[in-house]
Design an enzyme around this catalytic site. Structure first.
Site, PDB file in Angstrom:
ATOM      1  N   ARG A 124       0.906  -1.182   0.103  1.00 14.14           N
ATOM      2  CA  ARG A 124      -0.024   0.055  -0.167  1.00 14.14           C
ATOM      3  C   ARG A 124       0.889   1.345  -0.015  1.00 14.14           C
ATOM      4  O   ARG A 124       0.454   2.275  -0.549  1.00 14.14           O
ATOM      5  CB  ARG A 124      -1.024   0.067   1.080  1.00 14.14           C
ATOM      6  CG  ARG A 124      -0.445   0.039   2.461  1.00 14.14           C
ATOM      7  CD  ARG A 124      -1.270   0.155   3.673  1.00 14.14           C
ATOM      8  NE  ARG A 124      -0.653   0.053   5.033  1.00 14.14           N
ATOM      9  CZ  ARG A 124      -1.152   0.826   5.993  1.00 14.14           C
ATOM     10  NH1 ARG A 124      -2.210   1.543   5.978  1.00 14.14           N
ATOM     11  NH2 ARG A 124      -0.534   0.461   7.047  1.00 14.14           N
ATOM     12  N   GLU A 165     -18.504   4.650  -1.754  1.00 15.73           N
ATOM     13  CA  GLU A 165     -17.555   4.069  -2.728  1.00 15.73           C
ATOM     14  C   GLU A 165     -18.208   3.823  -4.292  1.00 15.73           C
ATOM     15  O   GLU A 165     -17.585   4.174  -5.033  1.00 15.73           O
ATOM     16  CB  GLU A 165     -17.073   2.745  -2.435  1.00 15.73           C
ATOM     17  CG  GLU A 165     -15.971   2.654  -1.301  1.00 15.73           C
ATOM     18  CD  GLU A 165     -16.726   3.011   0.188  1.00 15.73           C
ATOM     19  OE1 GLU A 165     -15.947   3.040   1.129  1.00 15.73           O
ATOM     20  OE2 GLU A 165     -17.571   2.882   0.186  1.00 15.73           O
ATOM     21  N   PHE A 206     -14.147  -2.771   0.151  1.00 16.17           N
ATOM     22  CA  PHE A 206     -15.286  -1.623  -0.360  1.00 16.17           C
ATOM     23  C   PHE A 206     -14.961  -1.287  -1.638  1.00 16.17           C
ATOM     24  O   PHE A 206     -15.964  -1.094  -2.520  1.00 16.17           O
ATOM     25  CB  PHE A 206     -15.150  -0.300   0.641  1.00 16.17           C
ATOM     26  CG  PHE A 206     -15.117  -0.465   2.205  1.00 16.17           C
ATOM     27  CD1 PHE A 206     -15.995  -1.323   2.665  1.00 16.17           C
ATOM     28  CD2 PHE A 206     -13.925  -0.017   2.761  1.00 16.17           C
ATOM     29  CE1 PHE A 206     -16.105  -1.586   3.916  1.00 16.17           C
ATOM     30  CE2 PHE A 206     -13.831  -0.184   4.197  1.00 16.17           C
ATOM     31  CZ  PHE A 206     -14.868  -1.031   4.859  1.00 16.17           C
ATOM     32  N   HIS A 250      -5.550  -3.043   1.669  1.00 13.45           N
ATOM     33  CA  HIS A 250      -5.726  -3.738   2.824  1.00 13.45           C
ATOM     34  C   HIS A 250      -6.413  -5.252   2.412  1.00 13.45           C
ATOM     35  O   HIS A 250      -7.779  -5.428   2.924  1.00 13.45           O
ATOM     36  CB  HIS A 250      -6.758  -2.941   3.697  1.00 13.45           C
ATOM     37  CG  HIS A 250      -6.233  -1.860   4.252  1.00 13.45           C
ATOM     38  ND1 HIS A 250      -5.524  -0.718   3.642  1.00 13.45           N
ATOM     39  CD2 HIS A 250      -5.679  -1.492   5.572  1.00 13.45           C
ATOM     40  CE1 HIS A 250      -4.919   0.165   4.387  1.00 13.45           C
ATOM     41  NE2 HIS A 250      -5.160  -0.447   5.698  1.00 13.45           N
ATOM     42  N   ARG A 308      -1.730  -4.428   3.609  1.00  6.16           N
ATOM     43  CA  ARG A 308      -1.556  -3.721   4.628  1.00  6.16           C
ATOM     44  C   ARG A 308      -0.109  -4.060   5.269  1.00  6.16           C
ATOM     45  O   ARG A 308       0.709  -3.075   5.941  1.00  6.16           O
ATOM     46  CB  ARG A 308      -2.666  -3.821   5.679  1.00  6.16           C
ATOM     47  CG  ARG A 308      -2.128  -3.051   6.881  1.00  6.16           C
ATOM     48  CD  ARG A 308      -3.449  -3.362   7.997  1.00  6.16           C
ATOM     49  NE  ARG A 308      -3.320  -2.569   9.222  1.00  6.16           N
ATOM     50  CZ  ARG A 308      -4.066  -2.622  10.445  1.00  6.16           C
ATOM     51  NH1 ARG A 308      -5.077  -3.360  10.396  1.00  6.16           N
ATOM     52  NH2 ARG A 308      -3.908  -1.806  11.403  1.00  6.16           N
TER      53      ARG A 308
END
Length: 312
Positions: free
Chosen positions: A10, A58, A83, A109, A167
Site C-alpha cells: 500500500r 465508494e 469496499f 488492505h 497492509r
C-alpha cells in the site's frame, strides 16, 4: 546476514502515484475518506488539486472516476479491497467495465493480513469478483518493486485495471537489475523439476523459503510468481505443469475463484494435472495480529511447507 527490507505494498501504491503524477498531468486520484490508510495521502500532499476525497461513498467514487475517464483523465479510485471490490462492484461492472473506461481501481488492505480489523474488512473474495468482470485486468503484486511497476503498467494500459495491495510489510524480493514487469506474464523465480509452486501476492516470498527447505530434502520446486491473474500467463503454467507433473497454487485469497481456480481452469483444458490449492478455505477470517492469522490459516512459511511436503 543483513535483515531483508520489508515494505507494505500500500505504501508502494502511494509512492508510485506521486512518481507518475510528476510525469502525467492527466492522472487523478480519488479516495473514499481513507487517504491516510490507502497511502494516497502522499499524492494529495503533492498534488492537492488532483486529489478528490469522495467521502464514505465508494459507489459514487467509482461513478466520478468513470466520468473523469470519459473526459480524458486517468483516474485511480482508491479504497480498501472490501469496499472497492465489494461495495462498489455494481458500479465497477456497469459504469466502468461495460463501457471499457480507463479507470484504475487501487484496492488496499486485501486478505486476512488486514489483521485486527477482522472478518468484515478482510476481503478474501475480491480477485474472484474482479476476475468475473469481462475485460477487467487483475494485478496482485508481491512486493514493493513489483507494486510500483504494476501501478505504472496500469497507467499505461488503456482500460479498466484492478490493483490489489496489502497492509502488512512484506520482503522485497524483486530488487534486482534484470527484473522486468510485463502485464500478463509470470516470472520464474526458481527452477525445479519435481513440482511447480504458483504463487501470487503476499505468499510469494514464503514460497521461495519453502522451496529452499524442500531442496535440502532433495525435492526441487519450480517457483512461479503470477502478478497478473487476469490475463493469466497460460503458456508458462501449462509448460511448467507438463515439466514437473504436479502444481501447487498459493494465495492470500479464497481457494474459490482466485489464482487457484484460474490455474485449474487452464490446466483442466490444456494439461490435466494434479493440483493442490493453498489459500483461505471456505471460511471468514477473524480479528487478530496479521502474522498470527497467517499462521493459523496456514499461509506462513511453515504452514505452506507442511502442505506442500504432504502433497509431494
Amino acid at each position: 546476514m543483513s535483515e531483508v527490507k520489508k515494505i507494505a505494498t500500500r505504501d508502494s501504491y502511494g509512492n508510485a502515484l506521486v512518481e507518475l503524477g510528476k510525469e502525467h498531468d492527466n492522472l487523478v486520484v480519488l479516495d473514499a475518506d481513507l487517504a491516510a490508510a490507502t497511502k494516497t495521502g502522499v499524492f494529495k500532499k503533492e498534488f492537492p488539486e488532483r486529489h478528490i476525497d469522495c467521502g464514505i461513498a465508494e459507489g459514487n467514487m467509482v461513478g466520478v472516476a468513470a466520468g473523469l475517464a470519459a473526459a480524458g483523465k486517468v483516474p485511480f479510485a482508491s479504497s480498501f479491497a472490501m469496499f472497492a471490490a465489494g461495495r462498489a462492484f455494481e458500479q465497477i461492472r456497469n459504469s466502468v467495465a461495460y463501457p471499457h473506461l480507463n479507470v484504475k481501481i487501487g484496492a488496499t488492505h486485501a486478505g486476512i493480513s488486514v489483521g485486527e480489523d477482522g472478518a468484515t474488512h478482510q476481503c478474501n473474495e475480491d480477485i474472484a469478483l474482479m476476475r468475473s468482470i469481462p475485460g477487467m485486468v487483475v494485478l496482485n503484486p508481491s512486493d514493493d518493486v513489483e507494486a510500483r511497476a504494476a501501478v505504472k503498467a496500469a497507467y499505461e494500459y488503456e482500460g479498466p485495471v484492478y490493483l490489489r495491495f496489502g497492509r502488512l510489510a512484506v520482503p522485497v524480493i524483486n530488487d534486482r537489475e534484470d527484473y522486468k514487469f510485463e502485464m500478463g506474464k509470470g516470472v520464474v523465480l526458481r527452477e525445479g523439476k519435481d513440482l511447480t509452486i504458483v504463487a501470487s501476492g503476499l505468499p510469494v516470498a514464503n514460497c521461495l523459503e519453502v522451496a529452499e527447505r524442500l531442496s535440502a530434502e532433495g525435492i526441487e520446486a519450480k517457483v512461479i510468481n503470477i502478478h497478473t491473474i487476469k490475463p493469466l500467463d497460460e503458456d508458462l503454467i501449462v509448460a511448467a505443469a507438463k515439466e514437473t507433473g504436479k502444481v501447487v497454487t498459493v494465495e492470500e485469497h479464497s481457494v474459490i475463484g482466485g489464482l487457484g481456480s484460474a490455474v485449474c481452469d487452464v490446466l483442466s483444458e490444456k494439461a490435466p494435472t494434479k493440483v493442490l490449492k493453498i489459500g483461505v478455505n471456505d471460511v471468514f477470517g477473524e480479528s487478530g495480529p496479521a502474522l498470527e492469522l497467517l499462521k493459523k490459516y496456514g499461509l506462513d512459511t511453515d504452514g505452506i511447507y507442511e502442505k506442500v511436503k504432504a502433497f509431494c
